[in-house]
Design an enzyme around this catalytic site. Structure first.
Site, PDB file in Angstrom:
ATOM      1  N   SER A   7      -9.666   2.022   2.813  1.00  0.00           N
ATOM      2  CA  SER A   7      -8.781   2.734   1.932  1.00  0.00           C
ATOM      3  C   SER A   7      -7.770   1.836   1.212  1.00  0.00           C
ATOM      4  O   SER A   7      -7.129   2.286   0.253  1.00  0.00           O
ATOM      5  CB  SER A   7      -8.000   3.793   2.726  1.00  0.00           C
ATOM      6  OG  SER A   7      -7.207   3.185   3.713  1.00  0.00           O
ATOM      7  N   SER A  64      -9.984  -0.329   7.032  1.00  0.00           N
ATOM      8  CA  SER A  64      -9.426  -0.239   5.675  1.00  0.00           C
ATOM      9  C   SER A  64      -8.772  -1.492   5.125  1.00  0.00           C
ATOM     10  O   SER A  64      -8.432  -1.520   3.943  1.00  0.00           O
ATOM     11  CB  SER A  64      -8.414   0.892   5.602  1.00  0.00           C
ATOM     12  OG  SER A  64      -9.084   2.084   5.385  1.00  0.00           O
ATOM     13  N   LYS A  73       0.852  -1.199   0.000  1.00  0.00           N
ATOM     14  CA  LYS A  73       0.000   0.000   0.000  1.00  0.00           C
ATOM     15  C   LYS A  73       0.886   1.245   0.000  1.00  0.00           C
ATOM     16  O   LYS A  73       1.907   1.283   0.705  1.00  0.00           O
ATOM     17  CB  LYS A  73      -0.906  -0.027   1.239  1.00  0.00           C
ATOM     18  CG  LYS A  73      -1.944   1.075   1.288  1.00  0.00           C
ATOM     19  CD  LYS A  73      -2.857   0.912   2.507  1.00  0.00           C
ATOM     20  CE  LYS A  73      -3.914   1.984   2.609  1.00  0.00           C
ATOM     21  NZ  LYS A  73      -4.801   1.816   3.779  1.00  0.00           N
TER      22      LYS A  73
END
Ligand code: GLN
Length: 487
Positions: free
Chosen positions: A154, A178, A79
């Site tokens: 996210s 997330s 990420k």
């Protein structure tokens, strides 16, 4: 046999060990899959195949020397908010465009020690604020099951990559859901470890008392194996816990006999899509048929969780993001004096959702409102913890939906921030209490979108939730379903 990129971590390990393939083969296959499908999905912000192949060769050399390990030679998508030395780390923000990390986050360093290859930066909501990856400054990540729908957020890039077989496993972060929510939206496994289980050093901070590095994978066993590599105490993170790392893989062998599953009706309340509720209840019934014991429990303060989170998380974010000021970090927009420079820099380069959080956070921390909002939210946070403490006196794990809905259409939620915040109701409590949580595929809606079962446990009870998730997964085939072709 299907292509290497479609295999899960354990399958690839077996192939590597038998000599049937090399790490170079796996990286090549993943890179090809990215080439083929990521134009449609847009999970990746970048992926340097040449650099990854060099590391793959190094991993193959280590294996040739007799080394073994669950992640040796495996590419892992990262990420875009975890620092990987020499790679860009922009947190999907224009503010950090061009920033190259000078060091590895501890979780990434642990991956490297284990011989894994950090391969590719995956998309996310800017600074991890959001639930749909629509708040990335670099475009939305689409859901592999239906390209008109969001991938969740996210960590939407991490989840979509795993679901689309452009990643074997991926690291994400979970501040209010997330990792679990995009896993649920994309039909993969998402593990949020307990607060303090994985070092946050090198994870760009959003809300420091809630953030935790997590894992997205194709199976529960893969999540367990990856956690065993990244978990552990780190003197560089004062909130990381010295408690030892158990053998997570060993926990997977046990069945569900005698495990007490808590069910709190509050998690199935207003706003939860009936299709989601039905699938989750069916999944729980299935666990009962495997020998688990259902226990009705109460979670009276759930209704406050979203409000508490959306005071505390923005408050912490407003402080954490103050470093992105054009001086310490961030692309500067020049002006005549430093204050105008900072204002212009932040105005030009931060997205609306991030600005909204900074405004909200600054407001609740300002004198006059500090006691009324921030301190009150801290007190209410303790009530959520109390609810969990009572629940875990009566049961081993709590099961619930991950999110009230399946993945919505792109554009449907972004206009109404409040509605999107309410979608975090089932995941936020675990972050507020510091416990651990897992999302496991448990069904599909009529429209063909995945549904996730959430399995929550107390702090440092990862073995318990992994055991439950694995037993469920092994006796169902939801995790084996594949999204169709994309174009
Ligand atoms: N959706 C939540 C938010 O917008 C959670 C984000 C996260 O876990 N990083 O804050």
């Amino acid at each position: 046999m299907s292509i290497l990129a479609q295999q899960n971590l354990r399958e690839l390990q077996a192939l590597l060990e038998s000599g049937a393939c090399s790490s170079r083969d796996i990286v090549t296959s993943v890179a090809e899959q990215i080439q083929t499908v990521d134009g449609d999905i847009h999970a990746y912000l970048e992926a340097d195949t040449e650099a990854a192949l060099v590391e793959a060769d190094a991993a193959d050399a280590r294996r040739a020397q007799g080394e073994k390990g669950p992640l040796l030679g495996i590419p892992v998508a990262i990420k875009d908010l975890l620092n990987v030395k020499g790679q860009s780390c922009r947190c999907a923000s224009k503010l950090l465009e061009g920033f190259v990390s000078p060091y590895d986050a501890t979780s990434v360093a642990k991956l490297r020690q284990a011989g894994a290859i950090p391969f590719g930066r995956v998309n996310m909501d800017e600074f991890a604020m959001g639930a749909s990856t629509e708040h990335s400054a670099y475009g939305v990540t689409r859901n592999p099951w239906n390209l008109e729908h969001v991938s969740g957020g996210s960590s939407g890039g991490s989840a979509a990559a795993v679901a689309a077989h452009t990643a074997i496993v991926s690291l994400g972060s979970d501040t209010g859901g997330s990792v679990r929510q995009p896993a649920s939206f994309c039909g993969c496994v998402g593990l949020k470890p307990s607060y303090g289980r994985v070092s946050r050093y090198g994870l760009t901070a959003f809300a420091s008392s809630l953030d935790q590095v997590g894992v997205l994978s194709k199976t529960v066993a893969d999540a367990a194996d990856t956690l065993s590599v990244v978990a552990g105490h780190d003197p560089r993170d004062t909130t990381s816990d010295p408690i030892g790392v158990p053998d997570y893989a060993a926990a997977l062998g046990e069945d569900l006999k005698g495990m007490k599953i808590g069910i709190a009706e509050e998690f199935f309340g207003e706003g939860v899509d009936p299709e989601v509720a039905a699938s989750v209840r069916k999944a729980i019934d299935h666990c009962v048929s495997l020998g688990a014991e259902p226990v009705a429990v109460q979670f009276p303060h759930l209704k406050y969780a979203v409000s508490i989170y959306y005071i505390l998380a923005p408050a912490e974010a407003s402080v954490n993001l103050s470093r992105f000021d054009g001086i310490r970090y961030g692309n500067r927009v020049e002006a005549d004096d430093p204050v105008s420079m900072m204002c212009k820099t932040r105005d030009a380069h931060l997205g609306d959702e991030v600005k909204r959080r900074i405004l909200l956070g600054t407001y609740v921390l300002s004198s006059g409102y500090y006691d009324a909002y921030y301190v009150k939210a801290l007190k209410a946070r303790a009530l959520i913890k109390q609810d969990f403490d009572k629940v875990y006196e009566q049961c081993d794990v709590l099961m619930s939906p991950v999110a009230p809905t399946t993945a919505y259409k792109i554009g449907a939620g972004a206009q109404d921030p409040l509605a999107m915040y309410l979608g975090d109701i089932c995941t936020i409590p675990s972050n507020l209490s510091g416990g651990c949580g897992l999302s496991v595929p448990c069904g599909f809606s009529q429209a063909g979108l995945p549904i996730g079962l959430q399995i929550l446990g107390p702090a440092f009870a990862e073995e318990r939730i992994l055991r439950a998730g694995h037993a469920f997964e092994q006796s169902t085939d939801w995790h084996l379903k594949q999204p169709g072709s994309f174009s």
